[in-house]
Design an enzyme around this catalytic site. Structure first.
Site, PDB file in Angstrom:
ATOM      1  N   GLU A 118       0.824  -1.200   0.000  1.00 40.46           N
ATOM      2  CA  GLU A 118       0.000   0.000   0.000  1.00 40.46           C
ATOM      3  C   GLU A 118       0.867   1.264   0.000  1.00 40.46           C
ATOM      4  O   GLU A 118       1.823   1.361   0.775  1.00 40.46           O
ATOM      5  CB  GLU A 118      -0.883  -0.052   1.263  1.00 40.46           C
ATOM      6  CG  GLU A 118      -1.807   1.107   1.499  1.00 40.46           C
ATOM      7  CD  GLU A 118      -2.618   0.929   2.778  1.00 40.46           C
ATOM      8  OE1 GLU A 118      -3.579   1.688   2.965  1.00 40.46           O
ATOM      9  OE2 GLU A 118      -2.270   0.036   3.604  1.00 40.46           O
ATOM     10  N   LYS A 164      -9.082   2.436  -1.972  1.00 40.70           N
ATOM     11  CA  LYS A 164      -9.375   1.775  -0.694  1.00 40.70           C
ATOM     12  C   LYS A 164     -10.761   2.197  -0.224  1.00 40.70           C
ATOM     13  O   LYS A 164     -11.112   3.377  -0.250  1.00 40.70           O
ATOM     14  CB  LYS A 164      -8.309   2.165   0.331  1.00 40.70           C
ATOM     15  CG  LYS A 164      -8.364   1.393   1.637  1.00 40.70           C
ATOM     16  CD  LYS A 164      -7.145   1.734   2.491  1.00 40.70           C
ATOM     17  CE  LYS A 164      -7.065   0.919   3.769  1.00 40.70           C
ATOM     18  NZ  LYS A 164      -5.829   1.196   4.523  1.00 40.70           N
ATOM     19  N   CYS A 222      -5.471  -3.369   2.435  1.00 40.60           N
ATOM     20  CA  CYS A 222      -5.235  -3.458   3.882  1.00 40.60           C
ATOM     21  C   CYS A 222      -6.515  -3.578   4.705  1.00 40.60           C
ATOM     22  O   CYS A 222      -7.092  -4.645   4.806  1.00 40.60           O
ATOM     23  CB  CYS A 222      -4.391  -2.263   4.337  1.00 40.60           C
ATOM     24  SG  CYS A 222      -3.561  -2.572   5.929  1.00 40.60           S
TER      25      CYS A 222
END
Length: 641
Positions: free
Chosen positions: A46, A115, A170
């Site tokens: 990330e 995200k 994540c």
């Protein structure tokens, strides 16, 4: 990529916080390494182009502009390369900043996946800088080119459609409803996770289990790339814990704190086969998803990916003793409780079992003793019958007697030579002609005796045959093939040995241990042909082939439906240095011929408990016609060069 194997990698570059050019250089070096190693899917962490720990610097145009400039440089570098690259980069559009995964291949930025779930608790402050990704795909300009962006993007390989990729970042994995669930239901077979998960005590175990179980729930491949050395240590430390998982199995993981490049091979064909088998794994066509296609430069036939993943030559038997012992204990309980229920239901106080001094009858007797103990029945109600005949050796005979004595059962010895010879006379069989009639007459005589004894003592005949024998049809029809409950019917031969060994190791009586270990050391044989100089002359594995090979074949045929050529390829790797290719191919052909021709025996099997993920019961796992042709499968093997 032949047989569905795709080489994938997760890499953690050593970065500089806010050093976009330095970071791009490291990323480019790893891309070159991946391409040279024929990696097809490469995942970076990330925000690795800037560093995850930039903080307020994410609000600086200088950083964001540099990130886009270096992104363009990386995209250009991939021109002419096959590897599909995914890396983390901040992207600003319409005055809003997003934490995105950029998907790149062959000089093209295929798409951006933002995200969705932004952590803003404890040490995380992502909502301070970033906006949550939206599901609806929109087209934005990146370095002057139009690029689709949205959380509902899937990337499908046009010339290998079973490779369909979804992305989450994540925290997306750690929430109650991860995006990967919808991705998989929409057709994604591989999930990529670009992560910056800081290291705290015990978190690695949780992360390991989370990824393992997510890949199992979604029947998918899961590639997790984690941030590592180079991120700011002002308050946090990142360990670069990379993992590659496939349907509940961790294929590879990196050492923490070492910024590793790890790779393995995902079997996307296996994943598709498993989803096809599981009717509860539903495919949902979400209209809001957009499929973006990419293409590999593949030859015809497909290139054969060199496999580095571990291929277990004993797939039914756990390699770690602690796990193996736990598996053995569990299986024994399943067998015993299955028999216990049947004895209770039939109100039987006696059980009849033919014992030969071999592995299968030994396991069946041990399980029967456990079932009687559970019912608090006297073991004298277990009538163990030894029926010596032409092929019985002194070793197996003595072991059968000793076993019955040590276990406290009622022993009956009924020699059957005279009865079989009379039968030969009745049907005109030459006693010196050692053919199939000679052999099967003995097996059927033994079955007749124990069935009649069960009637006489109001008892119950316990079957002893195992699953490997049933798969090969290595049983006398209406002989040892028949019983009233087959306790070993879904236990493969390779596992029978470990179950008996487990009994031996846990036995309190030393003399019982000695008998069991001697039985374990005895060659597998039906003992239907006369011995030579007192030794067993008829060894099963000399006739039908090694059981460790057949169990390997059976596992991949019945559990995953692999093609014969794929099973052959896996066997050659798994048994390298043990059997040569010609031997493996020979016995694989034997397995297929026998497996198809002997289905009629399995179509009328007695009841018996399923103990593992593979079984051959005609009422459960193997509803197969008895007259199906093996031609297609044998043709595939005949094409192997």
């Amino acid at each position: 990529m032949n047989h569905g194997f795709v080489k994938v990698a997760a890499a953690t570059p050593k970065i500089q916080v806010a050093g976009c050019k330095y970071n791009a250089d490291r990323i480019i070096e790893i891309i070159e390494k991946a391409e040279n190693n024929q990696v097809k899917v490469l995942v970076f962490p990330e925000l690795c182009l800037t560093g995850y720990t930039c903080g307020e610097l994410f609000l600086q145009d200088t950083l964001l502009n540099s990130a886009l400039e270096q992104l363009g440089r990386i995209v250009e570098f991939t021109l002419g390369k096959d590897v599909l690259v995914t890396l983390g980069v901040p992207v600003c559009t319409e005055g809003k900043l997003y934490n995105t995964a950029a998907m790149i291949q062959n000089g093209q930025l295929l798409g951006l996946v933002p995200k969705k779930n932004l952590p803003n608790y404890s040490e995380f402050y992502e909502a301070r800088y970033f906006n949550p990704g939206h599901e609806k795909t929109e087209v934005i300009l990146v370095n002057g080119k139009k690029v689709p962006m949205g959380t509902n993007l899937l990337f499908r390989c046009a010339n290998l459609p079973s490779l369909t990729i979804g992305i989450e970042i994540c925290e997306d994995l750690w929430v109650p409803e991860p995006p990967s669930v919808r991705h998989a239901m929409a057709g994604a077979t591989v999930i990529l996770n670009l992560s910056a998960s800081d290291e705290t005590t015990g978190k690695d175990r949780y992360r390991f289990d989370l990824i393992k179980m997510q890949s199992a729930r979604l029947v998918c491949g899961y590639i997790y790339a984690d941030a590592g050395e180079g991120e700011s240590t002002t308050d946090l430390v990142f360990a670069g814990h990379n993992l590659i998982a496939e349907n509940g199995n961790i294929l590879k993981q990196s050492k923490r704190f070492e910024n590793e490049f790890i790779f393995s091979e995902l079997d996307v064909q296996k994943l598709m086969n498993e989803r096809r088998r599981m009717t509860t794994f539903t495919h949902t066509s979400f209209q809001e998803y957009e499929i973006i296609e990419f293409r590999y430069r593949l030859s015809d036939p497909l290139p054969e990916t060199k496999l580095t993943r571990f291929i277990d030559r004993a797939p039914f038997v756990p390699g770690v003793k602690e796990d193996r012992d736990r598996r053995c204990e569990e299986i024994i309980h399943i067998q015993a409780y299955g028999l216990k229920k049947r004895l209770e239901h039939t109100c039987a106080k006696n059980a009849v079992i033919a014992i030969s001094g071999g592995l299968d009858s030994t396991l069946a007797l041990l399980v029967t003793c456990k079932a009687f103990d559970l019912l608090q029945l006297d073991r004298k109600g277990i009538i163990t019958v030894t029926m010596p005949c032409f092929g019985t050796t002194d070793r197996t005979y003595q072991n059968a007697l000793s076993l019955a004595e040590h276990l406290g059962t009622t022993l009956m010895e009924i020699p059957i030579q005279e009865a079989v010879l009379l039968h030969f006379k009745d049907i005109g069989q030459d006693k010196d002609k050692h053919d199939i009639t000679y052999e099967n007459s003995q097996a059927r005589e033994r079955t007749q005796i124990i069935m009649d004894l069960a009637n006489k003592y109001n008892g119950f005949v316990i079957g002893t045959g195992d699953m490997s024998e049933l798969a090969l049809g290595w049983a006398t029809y209406n002989g040892d093939h028949m019983s009233m409950y087959g306790v070993n019917s879904s236990v493969p031969k390779t596992l029978v040995r470990y179950l008996v060994s487990y009994f031996a190791e846990t036995a309190e009586e030393e003399s019982l241990k000695d008998v069991l270990f001697d039985i374990l050391d005895t060659p597998v044989s039906p003992e239907l042909l006369p011995p030579v100089e007192g030794l067993i002359s008829q060894k099963t594995e000399d006739i039908v082939g090694p059981y460790e090979l057949h169990d390997f074949y059976m596992y991949y045929i019945l559990r995953f439906g692999f093609t014969p050529s794929k099973i052959y390829r896996l066997a050659v790797i798994a048994f390298d240095g043990i059997y040569d290719k010609e031997v493996i191919l020979k016995w694989l052909k034997v397995f297929y011929r026998r497996f198809f021709s002997q289905q009629f025996k399995r179509s009328c099997l007695p009841d018996g408990p399923k103990v593992g993920s593979v079984a051959v019961s005609p009422r459960g796992d193997l509803r197969m016609p008895s007259d199906a042709s093996a031609a297609l499968w044998l043709e595939d093997l005949n094409n192997i060069k």
